[in-house]
Motif scaffolding. Structure first.
Motif, mmCIF file in Angstrom:
data_model
loop_
_atom_site.group_PDB
_atom_site.id
_atom_site.type_symbol
_atom_site.label_atom_id
_atom_site.label_comp_id
_atom_site.label_asym_id
_atom_site.label_seq_id
_atom_site.Cartn_x
_atom_site.Cartn_y
_atom_site.Cartn_z
ATOM 1 N N VAL A 9 0.849 -1.191 0.000
ATOM 2 C CA VAL A 9 0.000 0.000 0.000
ATOM 3 C C VAL A 9 0.881 1.236 0.000
ATOM 4 N N PRO A 12 -0.133 7.947 1.141
ATOM 5 C CA PRO A 12 -0.192 9.253 0.473
ATOM 6 C C PRO A 12 0.929 10.179 0.941
ATOM 7 N N PHE A 40 -5.519 2.833 8.342
ATOM 8 C CA PHE A 40 -5.415 3.199 6.919
ATOM 9 C C PHE A 40 -4.937 2.020 6.090
ATOM 10 N N ALA A 44 -7.117 0.099 3.351
ATOM 11 C CA ALA A 44 -6.720 0.075 1.941
ATOM 12 C C ALA A 44 -6.593 -1.357 1.429
ATOM 13 N N ASP A 55 -10.534 7.178 -2.721
ATOM 14 C CA ASP A 55 -9.545 8.251 -2.717
ATOM 15 C C ASP A 55 -8.577 7.987 -1.564
ATOM 16 N N PRO A 56 -7.311 7.632 -1.837
ATOM 17 C CA PRO A 56 -6.388 7.282 -0.752
ATOM 18 C C PRO A 56 -6.158 8.424 0.225
ATOM 19 N N GLU A 57 -6.178 9.652 -0.282
ATOM 20 C CA GLU A 57 -5.929 10.799 0.590
ATOM 21 C C GLU A 57 -7.077 10.996 1.577
ATOM 22 N N TYR A 60 -6.937 8.289 4.079
ATOM 23 C CA TYR A 60 -5.838 8.522 5.013
ATOM 24 C C TYR A 60 -6.245 9.500 6.109
ATOM 25 N N GLU A 125 -14.724 5.182 1.119
ATOM 26 C CA GLU A 125 -13.870 5.747 2.168
ATOM 27 C C GLU A 125 -14.505 5.587 3.546
#
Length: 213
Positions: A9, A12, A40, A44, A55-57, A60, A125
């Motif tokens: 993974v 970010p 996180f 993920a 959206d990874p951000e 996070y 998310e």
């Protein structure tokens, strides 16, 4: 911690993500920091396993801020600790120009992360913050993540005596606002660890309301 990849993974590395990392590192104990990072990573990994696009951000920030309400810096006594972290995440995102629906998604992910089932049927998310919390705290989904990936996550963010230490952190974070645990899982924590704690009773609330019948 640039271009960091753990268990496959990619963490970010935007300015927003770096600021989120430093805020949580400064405000939270190492216990909560490592737990939040694992949330996180596990979220993920569960998302990849389920083929979800997220959206990874945003995931996070949701994961990193989800327990800020247990910290001395952000804890209040007049609302659920989940809302403390959710409100701070919304302020943080707004300061970085993220408002509207994306910010609402993060707020909801944090606010509902101790509410069973409902977040799992919402945006990825939102669902994945809960998936990460459930895996790290409750072991739900443990075998859905391959052992070598679990081990890589824990190698990066160890969890010594985690079960006892996280329960102590939960107790410390909500013991001064016991009424906010009505109807949610944190009432179990106080029932175990705070002498004299009495649960709110939904049936008694209904019967004791101002309605005549």
């Amino acid at each position: 911690m640039t271009n960091e990849t753990i268990a496959g993974v990619r963490v970010p590395d935007s300015a927003l993500a770096r600021e989120a990392t430093e805020l949580v590192r400064e405000a939270a104990s190492p216990l909560l920091f490592d737990h939040s990072r694992r949330v996180f990573l596990f979220g993920a990994l569960r998302g990849a396993e389920q083929g979800l696009e997220f959206d990874p951000e945003l995931l996070y920030v949701g994961a990193m801020f989800h327990d800020l309400g247990l910290t001395g810096r952000f804890a209040r006594t007049d609302q659920r600790f989940e809302i403390d972290g959710a409100d701070e995440a919304r302020r943080f995102l707004a300061a970085h120009g993220i408002t509207g629906e994306p910010a609402d998604r993060v707020w909801t992910a944090i606010a509902l992360h101790t509410t069973p089932e409902i977040p799992l049927r919402m945006a990825p998310e939102i669902a994945l913050v809960t998936r990460g919390v459930e895996l790290d705290v409750l072991g739900i989904g443990y075998h859905a993540v391959p052992a070598e990936r679990r081990e890589a996550v824990v190698a990066a963010h160890p969890r010594p005596d985690f079960k006892n230490r996280i329960l102590a952190a939960f107790t410390e974070g909500v013991k001064d606002r016991p009424e906010t645990t009505f109807g949610n899982v944190k009432a179990d924590v106080l029932a175990h660890f705070v002498p004299g704690f009495e649960r709110g009773d939904f049936v008694e609330v209904v019967k004791g309301s101002d309605w005549a019948e």
